[in-house]
Design a protein around this motif. Structure first.
Motif, PDB file in Angstrom:
ATOM      1  N   TRP A 191      10.027   8.058   1.937  1.00 26.40           N
ATOM      2  CA  TRP A 191       9.488   9.314   2.433  1.00 26.40           C
ATOM      3  C   TRP A 191       8.166   9.623   1.739  1.00 26.40           C
ATOM      4  O   TRP A 191       8.054   9.514   0.516  1.00 26.40           O
ATOM      5  N   ALA A 193       4.567  12.227   1.233  1.00 28.42           N
ATOM      6  CA  ALA A 193       4.340  13.623   0.868  1.00 28.42           C
ATOM      7  C   ALA A 193       4.383  14.495   2.118  1.00 28.42           C
ATOM      8  O   ALA A 193       3.836  14.126   3.159  1.00 28.42           O
ATOM      9  N   GLU A 214      10.280  13.532  -1.251  1.00 29.86           N
ATOM     10  CA  GLU A 214       9.078  12.722  -1.383  1.00 29.86           C
ATOM     11  C   GLU A 214       9.300  11.595  -2.390  1.00 29.86           C
ATOM     12  O   GLU A 214       9.776  11.813  -3.500  1.00 29.86           O
TER      13      GLU A 214
END
Length: 219
Positions: A191, A193, A214
């Motif tokens: 994942w 930002a 994130e």
């Protein structure tokens, strides 16, 4: 005792049986690691495969779409697949190349969820499956939105699971003498930002349940 998946004519592992699994825990793990499935259904005599989000709850799989979608009519046999690619298997010969993967194929007849409480609970499961914490953060569906949404529940009673891990299979064959590199090329999804909506006021922070994902792996 291990909870075993029943074998049927459609789920019996005929090819690459050593990669097959009858462990229900493997099925659950594959489904829990993703949130997009491919729904295969025959519409007016033609096969159609539709990607859609899903959520697992116990031994049922929920997926949803527009009430106008012909693939979500319910009451007809479907095949749902979920696949995770974990890497390429690069052998010494092209013939022996492969993929490390985890896959599940589910057969069954989904039922259309009509009970309002179950429908709301199923949609919550879909939302929380993809983004834990989002259901209580965002606005929940209105009555009009619920009416425009079809939710189906597919029992996880008939499923085929396959998993492939490890190195190429040609190390003990004549190709091992070719002097070529062989091995695996792992693949991971991470994942990134969070990217705010351009129309978002700058003083609205990223909620913690999204920010903490994130850099974490998906799948």
């Amino acid at each position: 005792m291990t909870d075993r998946l029943p074998q049927t004519d459609r789920t019996r592992h005929r090819r690459l049986a050593d990669q097959g699994s009858l462990d229900r825990a493997d099925l659950d793990a594959i489904l829990d690691a993703g949130f997009v499935c491919h729904l295969g259904v025959v519409i007016e005599g033609r096969p159609v495969v539709v990607p859609t989000v899903y959520g697992r709850y116990g031994r049922e799989l929920y997926f949803h779409g527009s009430v106008a979608s012909r693939s979500l009519a319910g009451g007809t046999p479907v095949c749902v697949t979920v696949t995770h690619v974990d890497g390429l298997v690069l052998a010494r010969s092209v013939f022996e190349h492969g993929v490390n993967y985890r896959s599940a194929m589910i057969h069954g007849v989904p039922r259309k969820v009509t009970d309002p409480d179950e429908k709301l609970a199923g949609l919550r499961r879909l939302t929380e499956h993809a983004t834990p914490g989002q259901w209580s953060y965002a606005r929940q569906p209105s009555r009009k939105e619920l009416a425009a949404t079809t939710l189906l529940a597919l029992p996880l009673d008939e499923a085929s699971v396959k998993i492939r891990t490890g190195a190429p299979d040609d190390a003990d064959g004549p190709d091992a003498e070719l002097g070529l590199w062989a091995g695996t090329l792992p693949l991971t999804s991470v994942w990134g930002a969070p990217v705010p909506d351009p129309a978002l006021p700058p003083d609205i922070p990223v909620p913690a349940h999204i920010a903490r994902r994130e850099g974490s792996e998906h799948g």
